[in-house]
Design an enzyme around this catalytic site. Structure first.
Site, short mmCIF file in Angstrom:
data_model
loop_
_atom_site.label_atom_id
_atom_site.label_comp_id
_atom_site.label_asym_id
_atom_site.label_seq_id
_atom_site.Cartn_x
_atom_site.Cartn_y
_atom_site.Cartn_z
N GLU A 89 -8.03 -1.45 1.64
CA GLU A 89 -7.35 -1.76 2.39
C GLU A 89 -7.78 -2.48 3.80
O GLU A 89 -7.66 -3.79 4.38
CB GLU A 89 -5.95 -1.07 3.51
CG GLU A 89 -4.97 -0.86 2.03
CD GLU A 89 -4.16 -1.73 1.60
OE1 GLU A 89 -3.45 -2.48 2.71
OE2 GLU A 89 -3.37 -1.38 0.62
N ASP A 107 -0.70 -13.48 0.92
CA ASP A 107 -0.09 -12.47 0.10
C ASP A 107 1.20 -12.85 -0.08
O ASP A 107 1.61 -11.54 -0.91
CB ASP A 107 -1.09 -11.20 -0.03
CG ASP A 107 -0.61 -11.14 1.14
OD1 ASP A 107 -0.25 -11.14 1.93
OD2 ASP A 107 -1.21 -9.47 0.97
N THR A 112 -0.11 -8.00 7.43
CA THR A 112 -0.08 -6.77 7.33
C THR A 112 -0.91 -6.18 8.89
O THR A 112 -1.69 -6.65 9.24
CB THR A 112 -1.13 -6.49 6.39
OG1 THR A 112 -0.24 -8.06 5.26
CG2 THR A 112 -1.79 -5.85 5.31
#
Length: 304
Positions: A89, A107, A112
């Site tokens: 990640e 994405d 995120t």
């Protein structure tokens, strides 16, 4: 890279229990009429029995899980799991340095952020902030809740820019928010993954395979979510609980997962499967014992 889907089912049992409302014979041909007291009572009885069966199954599953070795839930293995996920990640094994990370990775998942890659577009970041705000109403992220609800399920930043990223980074310095991230990670991803993997009679590596898949693909009911992946893998191989071989099943699961990743992101790196989990599996390291050596996006890692 991040998960798809917005519906999260923390703690889903191995067999989902459906509640059926059974109509009397011939009801389909009968004219519409108000529901009778007797019919409603019958339906309530069916619902109650279904709920009772569900609870009994959960109790049996709890007994099975409690009787098994801790596996990935053992403190040292859990720490190892978080390091492995962090390498995928955030390109680091120091997962405790990632509470304040926040970025848009282009994405389709919005921002995120945090230790597990919570996303503004995939519901888990919203849920995290909601739960955190219940305990700390005056926190620096609470004012963004209306915007987070609005952008949930999209990649939009509407109502979040320009201040949300700075607010996230500032709140990540608060010990209570760090603890909230860990609690949400465990509740939504880690605990359900380990539980289901144990019920499938998978060892520590298999439990990690499920955990990482839930993190990336989500626990939604869509076709790219974790449970859909598992269903497709079951068409190719049986779990050890069903009498199948552990390695054969995990091979099938990783095949399905890789194909799903490339279907959603054709140009993205799949090394979290190819040069990490698959490598451990090919080495026969079903217990996920150290030392571990793997590659992630061209970077080499070793944990001894």
């Amino acid at each position: 890279m991040k998960r798809a889907g917005v519906l999260f089912l923390a703690g889903v049992p191995v067999v989902a229990t459906a509640v059926y409302f059974v109509l009397p014979s011939g009801a389909a041909d009968a004219p519409a009429a108000p529901t009778s007291v007797g019919a409603q009572s019958s339906r309530d009885d069916v619902k109650d029995r279904a709920e009772q069966d569900h609870e009994e199954q959960r109790d049996k599953d709890d007994e099975i899980v409690a009787s098994l070795p801790p596996g990935l839930a053992a403190p040292a293995k859990k720490e190892l799991a978080h390091k492995l996920v962090a390498s995928a990640e955030h390109s680091t094994t120091d997962w405790r340095s990632t509470y304040g990370i926040i970025e848009d990775r282009d994405d389709d998942c919005g921002y995120t952020a945090g230790i597990i890659g919570f996303c503004t577009g995939t519901h888990d970041l919203l849920t995290l902030v909601e739960h955190y705000t219940e305990n700390r109403p005056g926190n620096g992220l609470a004012r963004y809740l209306p915007a987070l609800r609005k952008v949930d399920g999209t990649d939009s930043h509407e109502g979040l820019d320009p201040g949300f990223t700075d607010a996230w980074k500032a709140e990540a310095e608060v010990p209570e928010f760090r603890a909230a991230q860990e609690e949400e990670r465990d509740r939504v991803y880690f605990e359900p993954a380990v539980r289901l993997a144990k019920l499938d009679r998978l060892g520590t590596l298999g439990q990690f395979v499920y955990f990482d898949a839930m993190v990336f693909h989500g626990t939604g009911t869509d076709e790219t979510g974790f449970y859909a992946l598992r269903e497709r893998a079951l068409k190719q191989a049986k779990t050890p609980a069903m009498g199948g071989g552990e390695k054969a099943y995990l091979d099938a699961f990783l095949d399905v997962r890789r194909d799903t990743m490339l279907t959603r992101y054709p140009d993205r790196d799949t090394s979290r499967v190819d040069t990490a989990q698959r490598r451990f599996l090919q080495a026969g390291n079903l217990a996920l014992d150290t030392p571990l050596t793997w590659e992630m996006y061209g970077d080499h890692y070793t944990l001894s």
